[in-house]
Design a protein around this motif. Structure first.
Motif, short mmCIF file in Angstrom:
data_model
loop_
_atom_site.label_atom_id
_atom_site.label_comp_id
_atom_site.label_asym_id
_atom_site.label_seq_id
_atom_site.Cartn_x
_atom_site.Cartn_y
_atom_site.Cartn_z
N PRO A 176 4.81 78.03 51.59
CA PRO A 176 5.10 79.11 52.58
C PRO A 176 6.42 79.23 53.25
O PRO A 176 6.74 77.99 53.50
N ASP A 199 9.21 79.91 56.33
CA ASP A 199 9.15 79.91 57.68
C ASP A 199 9.30 81.29 58.55
O ASP A 199 8.91 81.32 59.49
N GLY A 200 9.93 82.18 57.59
CA GLY A 200 10.09 83.68 58.05
C GLY A 200 10.29 84.60 57.04
O GLY A 200 10.47 84.16 55.85
N ARG A 204 -0.67 86.72 54.19
CA ARG A 204 0.17 86.47 55.11
C ARG A 204 1.59 87.11 55.31
O ARG A 204 2.22 87.61 56.00
N VAL A 205 2.33 86.68 54.05
CA VAL A 205 3.52 87.27 53.63
C VAL A 205 3.58 88.66 53.65
O VAL A 205 4.46 89.52 54.29
N ALA A 216 2.96 90.39 57.10
CA ALA A 216 4.13 90.00 58.08
C ALA A 216 5.28 90.67 57.83
O ALA A 216 6.06 91.27 58.43
N THR A 245 8.64 85.32 62.34
CA THR A 245 8.55 83.94 61.82
C THR A 245 6.73 83.54 61.90
O THR A 245 6.20 83.99 62.24
N PHE A 246 6.60 82.44 61.09
CA PHE A 246 5.23 82.01 60.98
C PHE A 246 5.23 80.67 62.02
O PHE A 246 6.34 80.12 62.14
N LYS A 273 4.60 77.05 63.09
CA LYS A 273 5.03 75.93 62.36
C LYS A 273 3.93 75.15 61.80
O LYS A 273 2.71 74.92 62.60
N ARG A 274 3.62 75.17 60.32
CA ARG A 274 2.45 74.74 59.74
C ARG A 274 2.65 73.75 58.56
O ARG A 274 2.46 73.91 57.51
N ARG A 279 1.87 73.68 54.67
CA ARG A 279 2.61 73.95 53.55
C ARG A 279 2.30 72.70 52.74
O ARG A 279 2.67 72.66 51.35
#
Length: 366
Positions: free
Chosen positions: A192, A194-195, A329-330, A333, A345-346, A348-349, A353
């Motif tokens: 995944p 970050d943005g 999700r992408v 977004a 931005t997503f 912080k996961r 990831r």
């Protein structure tokens, strides 16, 4: 001998006819037993004698159907998959998984509660060119990847009359059509992002929905660019990957879709072959050194073979629900990004990831 997985196909439109029905028919251990369609003659032209139900509900009610395949308009994926799971069936949903992340998560929970396999048809994981790129990256041939560009360029100046081109329903347009393929491939390689920053355009005269897009997926020390257009008479490179040690460039689309559209049966010694090879470029003593990299063999039939094994033997789902949700999700977004003109931005996961990449690596090792 193990009983075949008995399959029911919802609808018999272009995706069902071109991809799913031929691949199911060609997979040992799968048996296509029924389809739902309002045009039985269309089905029987390809599969004489196949049982045809007048509705998806009637198809799902059949006792001899274990697996329901849903290659229908995008906004129907969620209600049809939910109904199939409620009927106790295993389910394949064509990409995109759903129209929203919330729908995708609801289906994931429904599958867990039902104890059924739910999978998404991200068939382009088995494109010849993508398999080649993945092998190069996995082997470290490029060093640390710093830039990755993946694109689908087509020249279709006339806007066809079909649901994918309509503004009357959710989940239409090129971002929902080809975006899922490009996103899924990128996530398989890098996990995944970050943005995401997305621009969506309507470039053809008469187009009602986006028919071109460009997405930037941001990672630490890596930029991934995904793009597609319906108005490119001269396509760019399908893949351009640049690393600290070398670059790789590959032109031309995988030929399996064209072969299926031409009526070729999947399988055989020449299936998935691509004579257009890519070029690996390295620098030695101040000069470029070029190496032709043979393109690996594409293998769309591998998806349904792995799905059969997931149902019968409990092996890995070829496209897990969690991976499909990551794609959604992408996509979602990106829609926000395009509407608001900003990067989304997503949260912080890091553990997510790591879990995602670990799952991908585990499946590759199987």
């Amino acid at each position: 001998m193990q009983e075949p997985v008995r399959v029911g196909l919802v609808g018999y439109g272009a995706s069902a006819k071109t991809f799913h029905a031929p691949l199911i028919a060609a997979t040992e251990g799968l048996e296509l037993v029924a389809a739902s369609s309002r045009d039985a003659a269309k089905v029987h032209a390809d599969f004489p004698g196949l049982a045809v139900e007048s509705s998806a509900e009637a198809l799902m009610a059949r006792d001899d159907v274990e697996l329901v395949v849903i290659p229908t308009p995008n906004d129907s994926h969620f209600p049809l998959a939910l109904a199939a799971l409620a009927a106790g069936k295993h389910v394949v949903v064509d990409k995109p998984f759903t129209v929203t992340v919330a729908e995708a998560e609801t289906l994931a929970e429904a599958a867990r509660q039902a104890g059924r396999v739910l999978s998404v048809f991200h068939n382009r994981r088995w494109d010849a060119d993508f398999l080649t790129v993945k092998a190069l990256i996995d082997a470290g041939r490029l060093g640390r990847v710093v830039a990755f560009e993946s694109r689908f360029d087509r020249y279709r100046p006339q806007v066809p009359v079909r649901w994918r081109e309509s503004a009357d329903s959710a989940g239409t347009g090129l971002w929902y059509d080809l975006g899922p393929h490009l996103i899924d491939q990128a996530l398989q390689l890098f996990g995944p992002p970050d943005g995401v920053f997305l621009s969506r355009e309507t470039v053809r005269d008469g187009a009602k929905v986006d028919d071109a897009f460009r997405a930037l997926l941001r990672y630490p020390r890596l930029q991934v660019v995904l793009s597609a257009s319906a108005l490119m008479a001269e396509p760019g490179a399908r893949f351009a990957v640049h690393g600290s040690d070398a670059s790789f460039v590959k032109h031309g689309l995988d030929g399996q879709e064209a072969a299926l559209k031409a009526g070729r049966a999947p399988g055989g010694a020449d299936w998935g072959r691509d004579a257009r090879h890519g070029t690996l470029t390295r620098w030695r003593d101040g000069a470029p050194v070029y190496e032709t990299v043979p393109t690996r063999r594409g293998d769309y039939p591998a998806y349904y073979a792995a799905l059969r094994d997931a149902i019968r033997a409990g092996s890995a789902n070829p496209v897990s629900v969690d991976e499909a949700i990551a794609v959604m999700r992408v996509i979602e977004a990106g829609c926000v990004s395009a509407a608001e003109g900003r990067e989304v931005t997503f949260a912080k996961r890091g553990h997510e990831r790591a879990d995602f990449v670990g799952t991908v690596r585990q499946r590759r090792a199987l």
